[in-house]
Scaffold this active site. Structure first.
Site, short mmCIF file in Angstrom:
data_model
loop_
_atom_site.label_atom_id
_atom_site.label_comp_id
_atom_site.label_asym_id
_atom_site.label_seq_id
_atom_site.Cartn_x
_atom_site.Cartn_y
_atom_site.Cartn_z
N LYS A 79 69.08 18.69 -7.52
CA LYS A 79 70.04 17.62 -8.05
C LYS A 79 71.39 18.36 -8.08
O LYS A 79 71.86 19.37 -8.27
CB LYS A 79 69.54 17.96 -9.75
CG LYS A 79 70.22 16.88 -10.72
CD LYS A 79 71.68 17.35 -11.10
CE LYS A 79 72.34 16.37 -11.96
NZ LYS A 79 73.75 16.62 -11.82
N CYS B 253 82.85 31.08 -11.41
CA CYS B 253 82.04 31.94 -12.72
C CYS B 253 82.48 33.27 -12.83
O CYS B 253 82.26 34.20 -13.87
CB CYS B 253 80.84 31.76 -12.71
SG CYS B 253 79.77 31.97 -11.27
#
Length: 502
Positions: free
Chosen positions: A190, A301
């Site tokens: 995805k 991150c």
């Protein structure tokens, strides 16, 4: 009416790598069943790039079915066969690295030089796991029951759902795909709604590499992201979900996956502490903090989010750090000499602005930046340095994900370790020191999955990537990464203690 891309659209050496209006399912380029699409825009200019299919849960089920049909055959390929496929894909990524980097800069906004670096990093996962594929070893275990023999073998877990973020449109895809295919799994990827075109270019290269149909499937969506994510998390055919994204979404996916007891890998939010002790090489610490904090405009991150500097060198560090930030050149990632591009969208800008205002309200001082750059575009913000930070400020407890560096003073080693560990998350941490005993103590005391000592850059294909606490679980990359896609099967057989026949 057909919309045309901006005149500033990059000229690709191979325009066929730019796939619009289609996804890659079962070895073919397909549209959403509804025919609906969503628009993708350049974060630097706001200009239209192209459209992608708005896949639904039903469309995603078709991709899952394709992966399931391909699995029985693909799982039986030898390690060497899978290695050759991954190596061919690697070669094609390297050959087309310039075009892939252009797509990254176009849809993500990061400077072209940074995008080139990302493509090299992305390719390295195909190379690494092509070398791991033939080395999936089991064990022979001495049994405690006389006459029994015990061995273990490792087998692919099955169909995997891979959900990837926008901040590394190539590397976060390949870091999951490489080990999945090396293990013998088939996948549904995805792609992020903000940056789908890089992933679709990788799909095209997979096709050219001869990856069998159904082994890799790429789906796109923007509005239907929750529906597609839920389909991957709940579908009984999907045996594993690997997700990189926010802690909040990770919790939701875990809940959705619980009825089918899926294997999960979660690389979630961070709030990385960056500690500079009095005994550190200050210039090296400044360089490390710059690299860690401002890479991709702070949108990674593992970016330093809280920079703790011991009081004895606080003023010196702050002055040198601010001078370096003043030298940044912000602009369109395709322009010459640009060091930092835009943020991904207006919501990112709003969060940056909110964190700065909160710090100022509570006594922080902006010494560099602190303003939008509307002349460049709606998503541009000045790289910012704030001194006088305290633990009461929002940045102390929330990941900014933007170009804001807050400098917190501290007095003692115990104090700063306690501050560093106060976060609910624990992905990465950094510190600079020349005291060997301190290095050992602090490295072991920090509650994070990865520690950088005297360096601000820790990402390496050979290094296991992942966190602890609410930063998730599982490891990507390294020799450990392939284990996330394998089940251990134990085989025991008895009657093996009969005497030799004469």
């Amino acid at each position: 009416m057909t919309r045309l891309a901006s005149s500033r659209a990059p000229k690709l050496n191979d325009p066929s790598l730019f796939k619009t209006d289609v996804c890659y399912v079962n070895g073919e380029w397909v549209k959403a069943a509804s025919g609906k699409t969503f628009e993708v825009n350049d974060p630097a200019t706001g200009d239209f790039i192209g459209t992608c299919p708005e896949f639904t849960g039903k469309d995603t089920e078709n991709a899952i079915a394709a992966a399931a049909a391909a699995f029985p055959s693909f799982r039986t390929k030898t390690g060497r066969e899978k290695a050759r496929l991954l190596r061919k894909w690697y070669d094609l990524v390297v050959e087309n690295s310039d075009d892939l980097a252009k797509l990254i800069t176009w849809e993500n906004g990061k400077p072209f030089a940074d995008a080139k670096g990302e493509v090299a990093y992305a390719a390295s996962f195909f190379e690494w796991f092509s070398e791991e594929a033939p080395r999936i070893y089991g064990d022979s275990i001495p049994a405690t029951v006389p006459g029994n023999r015990v061995v273990t073998i490792k087998q692919p877990v099955g169909v995997c759902g891979l959900i990837t973020p926008w901040n590394f449109p190539a590397a976060m895809v390949t870091r999951k795909l490489g080990p999945a295919l090396a293990a013998g799994c088939t996948v549904v990827v995805k792609t992020p709604g903000e940056t789908p075109f890089t992933a679709l270019a990788l799909a095209e290269l997979a096709h050219r590499a001869g990856i069998p149909k159904g082994v890799v499937n790429f789906v796109t969506t923007l509005k239907n992201t929750p529906e597609v994510g839920e389909t991957l998390a709940t579908h009984p055919t999907v045996r594993k979900v690997s997700f990189t994204g926010s802690t909040a979404v990770g919790r939701l996916l875990m809940k959705q996956a619980s009825p089918t007891l899926k294997i999960l890998s979660m690389e979630l939010g961070g709030n990385a502490p960056f500690i500079v002790f009095d005994d550190a090489d200050v210039d090296a610490a400044v360089a490390g903090a710059i690299a860690s904090k401002f890479r991709s405009s702070g949108q990674t991150c593992v970016c330093a989010n809280r920079i703790y500097v011991q009081k004895g060198i606080y003023d010196e560090f702050a002055q040198k750090f601010a001078e370096k930030v003043k030298g940044f050149k912000v602009g369109n990632g395709f322009d010459e000499g640009i060091t930092h591009g835009p943020l991904i969208h207006d919501r990112a800008v709003s969060k940056v602005e909110a964190h700065i205002k909160d710090a100022e309200k509570k006594g922080g001082k902006v010494v560099v930046g602190g303003q939008k750059l509307p002349d460049l575009g709606a998503n541009f913000y000045q790289p910012t340095v704030i001194t006088g930070m305290t633990k009461e400020m929002a940045i102390a407890g929330e990941e900014t994900f933007g170009p804001v560096a807050g400098l917190f003073p501290f007095a003692t080693e115990q104090e700063v370790v306690d501050l560093a560990n106060s976060a609910e998350v624990g992905l990465a941490g950094y510190f600079f020191s020349r005291d060997l005993e301190r290095i050992t103590r602090v490295a072991e005391a920090l509650e994070v999955g990865m520690v950088g000592i005297n360096t601000g850059l820790i990402s390496d294909t050979a290094s296991p990537f992942g966190g602890v606490k609410q930063s998730g679980f599982g490891r990507e990359g390294s020799k450990y990464g392939i284990d996330e896609y394998l089940n251990i099967k134990t085989i025991t057989w008895g009657g093996m203690n009969k005497p030799l026949q004469s």
